[in-house]
Design a protein around this motif. Structure first.
Motif, PDB file in Angstrom:
ATOM      1  N   ILE A 236     -43.065  11.346 -13.349  1.00 34.05           N
ATOM      2  CA  ILE A 236     -41.980  11.315 -14.337  1.00 34.05           C
ATOM      3  C   ILE A 236     -40.686  11.762 -13.665  1.00 34.05           C
ATOM      4  CG2 ILE A 236     -41.127  12.243 -16.518  1.00 34.05           C
ATOM      5  CD1 ILE A 236     -44.025  12.661 -17.367  1.00 34.05           C
ATOM      6  N   ASN A 237     -39.660  10.952 -13.778  1.00 33.70           N
ATOM      7  CA  ASN A 237     -38.342  11.283 -13.263  1.00 33.70           C
ATOM      8  C   ASN A 237     -37.304  10.977 -14.335  1.00 33.70           C
ATOM      9  OD1 ASN A 237     -38.761  12.035 -10.346  1.00 33.70           O
ATOM     10  ND2 ASN A 237     -39.718  10.010 -10.330  1.00 33.70           N
ATOM     11  N   GLY A 238     -36.089  11.436 -14.088  1.00 28.36           N
ATOM     12  CA  GLY A 238     -35.007  11.105 -15.009  1.00 28.36           C
ATOM     13  C   GLY A 238     -34.145  12.292 -15.354  1.00 28.36           C
ATOM     14  N   TYR A 239     -33.525  12.205 -16.528  1.00 27.30           N
ATOM     15  CA  TYR A 239     -32.583  13.226 -16.960  1.00 27.30           C
ATOM     16  C   TYR A 239     -32.722  13.465 -18.465  1.00 27.30           C
ATOM     17  CZ  TYR A 239     -30.444  11.981 -12.502  1.00 27.30           C
ATOM     18  OH  TYR A 239     -30.228  11.717 -11.180  1.00 27.30           O
ATOM     19  N   ILE A 240     -32.495  14.711 -18.854  1.00 23.95           N
ATOM     20  CA  ILE A 240     -32.421  15.054 -20.278  1.00 23.95           C
ATOM     21  C   ILE A 240     -31.119  15.812 -20.512  1.00 23.95           C
ATOM     22  CG2 ILE A 240     -34.900  15.100 -20.693  1.00 23.95           C
ATOM     23  CD1 ILE A 240     -34.833  18.127 -20.341  1.00 23.95           C
ATOM     24  N   GLY A 241     -30.614  15.743 -21.737  1.00 26.23           N
ATOM     25  CA  GLY A 241     -29.342  16.376 -22.048  1.00 26.23           C
ATOM     26  C   GLY A 241     -29.486  17.854 -22.351  1.00 26.23           C
ATOM     27  N   LYS A 242     -28.465  18.600 -22.041  1.00 24.30           N
ATOM     28  CA  LYS A 242     -28.432  20.003 -22.433  1.00 24.30           C
ATOM     29  C   LYS A 242     -28.340  20.083 -23.958  1.00 24.30           C
ATOM     30  CE  LYS A 242     -25.954  21.248 -18.185  1.00 24.30           C
ATOM     31  NZ  LYS A 242     -24.686  21.758 -17.619  1.00 24.30           N
ATOM     32  N   LYS A 248     -25.484  13.342 -33.215  1.00 27.26           N
ATOM     33  CA  LYS A 248     -26.203  12.658 -34.288  1.00 27.26           C
ATOM     34  C   LYS A 248     -26.821  11.375 -33.774  1.00 27.26           C
ATOM     35  CE  LYS A 248     -23.885  14.349 -38.441  1.00 27.26           C
ATOM     36  NZ  LYS A 248     -23.123  13.966 -39.659  1.00 27.26           N
ATOM     37  N   GLN A 249     -26.085  10.689 -32.896  1.00 29.13           N
ATOM     38  CA  GLN A 249     -26.611   9.481 -32.284  1.00 29.13           C
ATOM     39  C   GLN A 249     -26.574   9.672 -30.776  1.00 29.13           C
ATOM     40  OE1 GLN A 249     -24.204   6.015 -32.358  1.00 29.13           O
ATOM     41  NE2 GLN A 249     -25.888   4.606 -32.034  1.00 29.13           N
ATOM     42  N   ALA A 250     -27.708   9.949 -30.187  1.00 33.21           N
ATOM     43  CA  ALA A 250     -27.787  10.231 -28.760  1.00 33.21           C
ATOM     44  C   ALA A 250     -28.289   9.002 -28.011  1.00 33.21           C
ATOM     45  CB  ALA A 250     -28.715  11.424 -28.511  1.00 33.21           C
ATOM     46  N   VAL A 273     -40.077  19.697 -27.865  1.00 35.16           N
ATOM     47  CA  VAL A 273     -39.524  20.645 -26.884  1.00 35.16           C
ATOM     48  C   VAL A 273     -38.183  21.188 -27.360  1.00 35.16           C
ATOM     49  CG1 VAL A 273     -38.652  20.860 -24.529  1.00 35.16           C
ATOM     50  CG2 VAL A 273     -40.748  19.568 -24.963  1.00 35.16           C
ATOM     51  N   TYR A 274     -37.396  20.348 -28.018  1.00 32.47           N
ATOM     52  CA  TYR A 274     -36.049  20.737 -28.442  1.00 32.47           C
ATOM     53  C   TYR A 274     -36.003  21.336 -29.847  1.00 32.47           C
ATOM     54  CZ  TYR A 274     -33.541  18.390 -24.593  1.00 32.47           C
ATOM     55  OH  TYR A 274     -33.020  18.026 -23.385  1.00 32.47           O
ATOM     56  N   GLN A 275     -37.139  21.423 -30.537  1.00 34.87           N
ATOM     57  CA  GLN A 275     -37.111  21.703 -31.969  1.00 34.87           C
ATOM     58  C   GLN A 275     -36.461  23.037 -32.335  1.00 34.87           C
ATOM     59  OE1 GLN A 275     -41.134  21.699 -33.359  1.00 34.87           O
ATOM     60  NE2 GLN A 275     -41.788  23.405 -32.077  1.00 34.87           N
ATOM     61  N   ASP A 276     -36.544  24.028 -31.467  1.00 35.77           N
ATOM     62  CA  ASP A 276     -35.945  25.331 -31.781  1.00 35.77           C
ATOM     63  C   ASP A 276     -34.519  25.466 -31.266  1.00 35.77           C
ATOM     64  OD1 ASP A 276     -38.286  26.166 -33.026  1.00 35.77           O
ATOM     65  OD2 ASP A 276     -39.162  26.876 -31.148  1.00 35.77           O
ATOM     66  N   THR A 279     -30.306  21.447 -34.563  1.00 35.53           N
ATOM     67  CA  THR A 279     -30.430  21.287 -36.008  1.00 35.53           C
ATOM     68  C   THR A 279     -31.154  19.975 -36.293  1.00 35.53           C
ATOM     69  OG1 THR A 279     -28.342  20.080 -36.262  1.00 35.53           O
ATOM     70  CG2 THR A 279     -28.241  22.493 -36.279  1.00 35.53           C
ATOM     71  N   HIS A 280     -31.539  19.773 -37.542  1.00 33.39           N
ATOM     72  CA  HIS A 280     -32.304  18.578 -37.878  1.00 33.39           C
ATOM     73  C   HIS A 280     -31.483  17.311 -37.735  1.00 33.39           C
ATOM     74  CE1 HIS A 280     -30.102  19.230 -41.643  1.00 33.39           C
ATOM     75  NE2 HIS A 280     -30.368  17.980 -41.954  1.00 33.39           N
ATOM     76  N   GLU A 281     -30.164  17.411 -37.690  1.00 33.57           N
ATOM     77  CA  GLU A 281     -29.318  16.227 -37.563  1.00 33.57           C
ATOM     78  C   GLU A 281     -29.002  15.894 -36.112  1.00 33.57           C
ATOM     79  OE1 GLU A 281     -25.828  16.896 -39.852  1.00 33.57           O
ATOM     80  OE2 GLU A 281     -26.794  16.421 -41.768  1.00 33.57           O
ATOM     81  N   GLN A 282     -29.295  16.779 -35.185  1.00 32.79           N
ATOM     82  CA  GLN A 282     -28.936  16.571 -33.794  1.00 32.79           C
ATOM     83  C   GLN A 282     -30.081  15.929 -33.014  1.00 32.79           C
ATOM     84  OE1 GLN A 282     -27.786  20.702 -32.840  1.00 32.79           O
ATOM     85  NE2 GLN A 282     -25.713  19.961 -32.492  1.00 32.79           N
ATOM     86  N   MET A 283     -29.707  15.085 -32.065  1.00 30.99           N
ATOM     87  CA  MET A 283     -30.675  14.416 -31.210  1.00 30.99           C
ATOM     88  C   MET A 283     -30.277  14.629 -29.751  1.00 30.99           C
ATOM     89  SD  MET A 283     -32.691  13.029 -33.458  1.00 30.99           S
ATOM     90  CE  MET A 283     -33.618  11.761 -32.629  1.00 30.99           C
ATOM     91  N   PRO A 284     -31.237  14.910 -28.867  1.00 27.31           N
ATOM     92  CA  PRO A 284     -30.899  15.118 -27.458  1.00 27.31           C
ATOM     93  C   PRO A 284     -30.806  13.793 -26.701  1.00 27.31           C
ATOM     94  CG  PRO A 284     -33.239  15.470 -27.778  1.00 27.31           C
ATOM     95  CD  PRO A 284     -32.666  15.150 -29.140  1.00 27.31           C
ATOM     96  N   HIS A 285     -29.962  13.770 -25.687  1.00 25.31           N
ATOM     97  CA  HIS A 285     -29.940  12.631 -24.777  1.00 25.31           C
ATOM     98  C   HIS A 285     -31.174  12.694 -23.871  1.00 25.31           C
ATOM     99  CE1 HIS A 285     -25.796  11.660 -25.832  1.00 25.31           C
ATOM    100  NE2 HIS A 285     -25.455  12.914 -25.617  1.00 25.31           N
ATOM    101  N   TYR A 286     -31.730  11.547 -23.548  1.00 25.37           N
ATOM    102  CA  TYR A 286     -32.749  11.536 -22.499  1.00 25.37           C
ATOM    103  C   TYR A 286     -32.859  10.147 -21.881  1.00 25.37           C
ATOM    104  CZ  TYR A 286     -36.003   9.797 -26.171  1.00 25.37           C
ATOM    105  OH  TYR A 286     -36.616   9.087 -27.184  1.00 25.37           O
TER     106      TYR A 286
END
Length: 610
Positions: A236-242, A248-250, A273-276, A279-286
């Motif tokens: 597995i390689n790549g990037y995830i957002g801080k 709202k739209q990642a 992994v990001y759940q804590d 917020t429920h409206e936010q989405m992480p970049h990946y």
């Protein structure tokens, strides 16, 4: 009399085209994937009328001989596989041999191709599966495809195409999925003589930045964290957002062996992994890339090849989660467990410097132990996990809402009364600067001040939009809105509706806009935030049409302009809001949220028991 007969090839190809070629974006995907399989290092995409009139793909790949050029348009003709066993050892993007035959059945095609070893190339013209012209020509090495008048012979399919702006956004989204997994190939994307993308060969991170440079004011690449995990099963390689870069739209992309895929199960692993952190409206970049043996996946599920089955999805779930947690831990986002120094005990440097003897406990390590073995031995299948999860969550939510309704309304939420200020027996007050509380003859009434005001503003804005009487307020210093290419296309598509709502927007560059006036209701609200919220909501829900856009615009403006939670209100302000929401005779906001609730006297008595 016999009634069963074979369909003509042209009809069979049109039926197949219904699955493979759904819109211009489908043609783009198939043609560019063929260019990549041919070893192209530069690919140009040229569009006219969002692919309706022309979709041209030019590459510098290996090209085709005269015979191969003709054979390529026969159904099930392919150079990618030879027998059924090859399906489980795929190293190419295409393999079915259906795409070109399907496109040729519903479009007019002109193809020019030449191999490097040939002195001349081949010109081939096809219309509705019939070859109308074939002759030798002088041309560059590679292949030049022109798809003209898509669905010209299937009027019903052509009528179902969306507007040019919508189809262009679909083309751009498909383009993203290709360029993000091929950074070693340069791409040019031109629409109606305007260059939308000119992407040189680069590193993966630089390619992400070049594609989404307008999506974030700080630059997306600077907000990404490296991900890497290498096991005997998958790499597995790549990037995830801080977490602070979440939106709202990642931008969310999975790739496996160089192929884009949708995978709700792995998406759930990322969100867990990001759940804590969000917020429920936010989405992480990946942007996550899986490399796995072709024998352990099946891409032959659907003609679009975006649905991929893994032999052991639960194992990969565990590896993916561990990799993400470790990456976030390295950047001090979450605690991480370090597995790099097996058998060693960390000793503080201050102790080592003094040469103090430390008794290190002896630990017996089982080198054969594999924490994933237990999961592998489980017999239960993870197939259909989404349905099980959704059913469990839905049942729990129903129980909670039922218990809530029982307490408030004696078991029947439909009996919730409309607000009647004639029943108010005393002065309203605020609770936690969010709710207006009214003692009433039947009990205590709680009104959400933000939702009440937003609902009233929504009705006011919609009425003004319908009558064309929205009031604009010029801004002293125009704000500059920088967008990604697909968001810029959507904004241009919605210009009339936004202007009708009170926004005055001027395009100052390809993806940059000046906001010169805003609806008077916004007051001190941030117009850029409101516009981004509108664009993200429309993209996420996929709604289109004037009525749906007007609803979304009015909803976003009213939400931004409404009295916020936490604002202290005076008695007159509270009374005015209560009277106006009472006259509106509505219990819910336009997006279905409850505005107020009555806590009956009987429910209050029940809370204290006998």
């Amino acid at each position: 009399m016999d009634i069963i007969h074979l369909l003509p090839d042209s009809v069979a190809n049109q039926i197949a085209a219904g699955e493979v070629i759904q819109r211009p974006a489908s043609c783009l995907k198939e043609l560019v994937e063929n260019s990549l399989d041919a070893g192209a290092k530069r690919i140009e995409v040229i569009l006219r009328d969002a692919g309706r009139t022309l979709l041209q793909v030019i590459d510098d790949g290996s090209g085709m001989s005269e015979t191969d050029a003709r054979m390529a348009f026969e159904r099930h003709a392919t150079s990618k596989i030879s027998n059924a066993s090859d399906l489980f050892n795929l190293h190419t993007m295409g393999f079915r041999g259906e795409a070109l035959a399907s496109i040729a059945a519903v479009a007019q095609i002109e193809m020019i191709t030449r191999r490097e070893s040939d002195e001349t190339g081949t010109l081939l013209e096809i219309s509705a599966s019939r070859v109308t012209r074939q002759e030798p020509v002088q041309c560059a090495t590679g292949t030049n495809f022109k798809i003209k008048n898509l669905f010209f012979n299937v009027p019903a399919r052509r009528r179902f195409l969306k507007t040019n702006s919508t189809e262009l956004r679909n083309l751009i989204n498909e383009f993203y999925r290709i360029v993000l997994v091929n950074p070693d190939v340069s791409f040019l994307f031109v629409s109606d003589d305007e260059v939308l993308f000119d992407l040189p060969k680069s590193s993966l991170k630089q390619r992400i930045e070049n594609v989404f440079s307008k999506s974030s004011r700080r630059g997306l690449a600077s907000q990404l964290i490296d991900v890497h995990a290498e096991t005997s099963i998958v790499t597995i390689n790549g990037y995830i957002g801080k977490p602070e870069a979440a939106q709202k739209q990642a931008q969310e992309y999975f790739f496996v062996n160089g192929r884009y895929m949708r995978h709700p199960y792995f998406h759930k692993a990322v969100m867990t992994v990001y759940q804590d952190m969000l917020t429920h409206e936010q989405m992480p970049h990946y942007f996550i890339y899986f490399t796995i043996s072709p024998e352990l996946i099946d891409v032959n599920i659907h003609p679009t090849k975006t649905e991929i089955k893994f032999a052991d999805e639960q194992m990969i779930w565990q590896i993916l989660q561990a990799a993400l947690k470790e990456s976030l831990g390295k950047f001090n986002v979450t605690p991480s467990l370090m597995f790099d120094r097996e058998g060693d005990i960390d000793i503080p440097s201050s102790v080592n410097a003094q040469n103090i003897k430390v008794d290190v406990p002896q630990v017996t390590i089982n080198t054969q132990y594999n924490p994933f073995t237990e999961h592998r031995q489980r017999s239960e299948s993870v197939a259909g996990w989404e349905n099980l999860y959704d059913r469990r969550v839905t049942n729990e939510k129903i129980k909670e809402e039922k218990a809530y309704a029982d307490m408030l309304f004696g078991g029947n939420e439909s009996t919730a009364p409309l607000l009647n200020t004639a029943n108010v027996s005393s002065t309203p007050c605020q609770y936690k600067e969010r709710y207006i509380v009214l003692p009433m003859a039947e009990g205590m009434l709680f009104i959400d001040q933000h939702r009440a005001h937003a609902s009233l503003l929504y009705a006011q804005i919609r009425e003004q939009m319908q009558s064309g009487k929205c009031v604009m307020q010029q801004v002293l210093f125009p704000e500059v809105l920088d967008l990604s290419t697909d968001d810029a296309v959507l904004l241009l598509q919605m210009t009339d509706e936004l202007h009708n709502a009170g926004f005055e927007i001027t395009q100052i560059a390809r993806n940059s806009f000046s906001v010169d006036a805003v609806p008077a209701e916004l007051n001190n609200g941030n117009p850029l935030v409101v516009l981004l919220d509108i664009l993200h909501a429309v993209t996420e829900t996929g709604v289109s049409g004037v009525e749906a856009w007007n609803h979304r615009i009015a909803l976003s403006v009213s939400e931004a302009a409404a009295i916020p939670a936490g604002k202290v209100l005076g008695e007159n302000e509270m009374r005015d809001l209560v009277e106006r929401i009472s006259a509106a005779e509505t219990v819910y906001t336009p997006d279905g949220k409850r505005i107020y609730a009555l806590l009956p006297d009987e429910a209050i008595v029940k809370l204290f028991g006998k």
